[in-house]
Design an enzyme around this catalytic site. Structure first.
Site, mmCIF file in Angstrom:
data_model
loop_
_atom_site.group_PDB
_atom_site.id
_atom_site.type_symbol
_atom_site.label_atom_id
_atom_site.label_comp_id
_atom_site.label_asym_id
_atom_site.label_seq_id
_atom_site.Cartn_x
_atom_site.Cartn_y
_atom_site.Cartn_z
ATOM 1 C CD GLN A 131 90.737 84.080 67.635
ATOM 2 O OE1 GLN A 131 90.308 84.109 66.485
ATOM 3 N NE2 GLN A 131 91.887 83.502 67.927
ATOM 4 N N GLY A 132 88.540 86.889 71.277
ATOM 5 C CA GLY A 132 89.059 88.129 71.849
ATOM 6 C C GLY A 132 90.564 88.089 72.012
ATOM 7 C CB SER A 134 93.446 91.564 67.479
ATOM 8 O OG SER A 134 94.052 90.563 66.699
ATOM 9 C CB SER A 166 85.353 87.689 62.990
ATOM 10 O OG SER A 166 86.528 88.115 62.351
ATOM 11 C CD GLU A 249 93.355 81.110 63.193
ATOM 12 O OE1 GLU A 249 92.619 82.049 62.854
ATOM 13 O OE2 GLU A 249 94.399 81.268 63.852
ATOM 14 C CB SER A 368 100.976 90.837 59.712
ATOM 15 O OG SER A 368 102.161 90.892 60.495
ATOM 16 C CD GLU A 370 104.484 92.875 57.294
ATOM 17 O OE1 GLU A 370 104.442 93.515 56.234
ATOM 18 O OE2 GLU A 370 103.468 92.319 57.788
#
Length: 389
Positions: A131-132, A134, A166, A249, A368, A370
């Site tokens: 997965q591209g 981030s 990953s 997901e 995250s 946040e």
């Protein structure tokens, strides 16, 4: 949602359980418990062989529609499969990104040609995906991606960098979010591209982890190329496709994840009984609280799956399980006591030390804490948007 098994469900549960008992034998028996968070490099090739064994017997892509090569199983049957798979202590799957994320995305958004080209390889586990999303300056803030793509001579040409990718070192393909419209910002002008990794314009560099090994990678694109028709959805409208994928997901496989959590908690309880840590009332209270909270997480997941999916449900679920799992790692250190401070030769970690260290990332990856709280505050509670530079 009625959480009790029907007669047909019980029969299917028995079928899954019997098949796993009959097939997790011989060389595959040695894979029990292998892989998973912080251990995805463990017996990778052997687990890949297991995934292909599952595929040969019709146990991959079980929720996909029959016309796309799946089994078209009901939601409850999918839940049962993932629960029984986790209870059998079968190895962590290698093909998760292809089967659970990209496959359903192509079924929902892809062209017939894309589906015919890629779905069979995902189902048979002959092509692996990463997965591209981030980037160094666009982790949880996915809309801030800077990787660029332009059409040139019938191909997309891609320049930029992805990070925290990953298992890219094992993948054949990567699905990439790239900015394809110059001057666009945030959610606009993004495209969802399918890119082969075996080419001169792609470089993969491992990121060494505190838990040892390099499950994550940096991926650099320098004039990397892919065919013009390997854009999923409309060019410039990739944000909707990307969000659709993130919805997949957090699907039924999370129920299997929670069975794995239960196994970890039960093992920690056994350890606490053996070493006397359960005699400490504080440790005992924390373990009891973890037990109750895990049941709440399971029931919330079942409720979410039975209802119309809403964006906030994914954020709630992520906050719940990520913080629970991180806390379990902290409790493990309390149970170990001083023994948790030492390591073996060559900085060898035991399973509880690895759990503690790796679960620090649970509240960061996949969005995250946040970011999840901002989503809930702004989109559900209607609070003012956080000030952004």
């Amino acid at each position: 949602m009625d959480l009790s098994d029907t007669e047909a469900d019980r029969a299917f549960r028995a079928e899954v359980r019997n098949w796993l008992e009959e097939n997790l034998v011989g060389e595959f028996a040695e894979l029990k418990g292998k892989g998973g968070s912080g251990r995805d490099l463990e017996a990778h090739d052997e687990r890949l062989a297991w995934d292909r064994h599952l595929a040969a017997h019709g146990w991959t892509c079980i929720g996909w529609p029959v016309e796309h090569g799946g089994r078209g199983l009901s939601l409850m049957q999918q839940v049962i499969f993932h629960e029984e798979y986790a209870r059998s202590n079968a190895p962590h799957r290698v093909n998760h990104l292809g089967e659970e994320l990209l496959g359903p995305t192509l079924i929902a958004f892809g062209t017939p040609e894309q589906q015919q080209r890629f779905l069979p390889g995902i189902r048979a586990v002959t092509e692996l995906w990463c997965q591209g999303y981030s980037e160094p300056n666009a982790g949880s803030d996915l809309a801030n991606v800077a990787t660029k793509a332009r059409l040139e001579d019938g191909e997309w040409v891609i320049d930029g960098q992805k990070v925290w990718t990953s298992l890219a070192q094992f993948a054949d393909w990567i699905f990439v979010i790239a900015r394809s419209e110059p001057g666009s910002a945030k959610h606009q002008g993004l495209s969802f591209l399918l890119v082969p990794l075996d080419q001169d314009g792609v470089e993969i560099r491992g990121i060494e982890q505190l838990t040892t090994g390099a499950e994550f990678n940096e991926v650099f694109f320098t004039g990397a190329r892919t065919a013009a028709d390997l854009v999923v959805g409309e060019p410039g409208k990739g944000w909707g496709v990307a969000m659709g994928l993130l919805g997949f997901e957090r699907g039924v496989s999370t129920l299997g994840q929670q069975v794995g959590f239960r196994r970890e908690l039960d093992a920690l309880l056994d350890l606490a009984r053996e070493n006397g840590a359960l005699d400490d009332p504080i440790v005992r209270d924390r373990l009891a609280r973890a037990d109750a909270e895990l049941e709440v997480i399971r029931l919330n997941a079942l409720r979410t799956l039975s209802e119309e999916q809403a964006p906030q449900q994914a954020s709630i679920a992520k906050l719940l399980w990520a913080n629970w799992h991180r806390t379990l790692g902290e409790i493990a250190m309390d149970v170990l006591g001083p023994d948790g401070l030492g390591t073996g030769p060559g900085y060898d970690l035991d399973e509880w030390q690895r759990l503690f260290l790796f679960t620090r990332s649970d509240t960061i990856y996949g969005g995250s804490d946040e970011i999840q709280r901002n989503i809930l505050a702004e989109r559900v509670l209607g609070l003012p948007r956080e000030a952004r530079n």
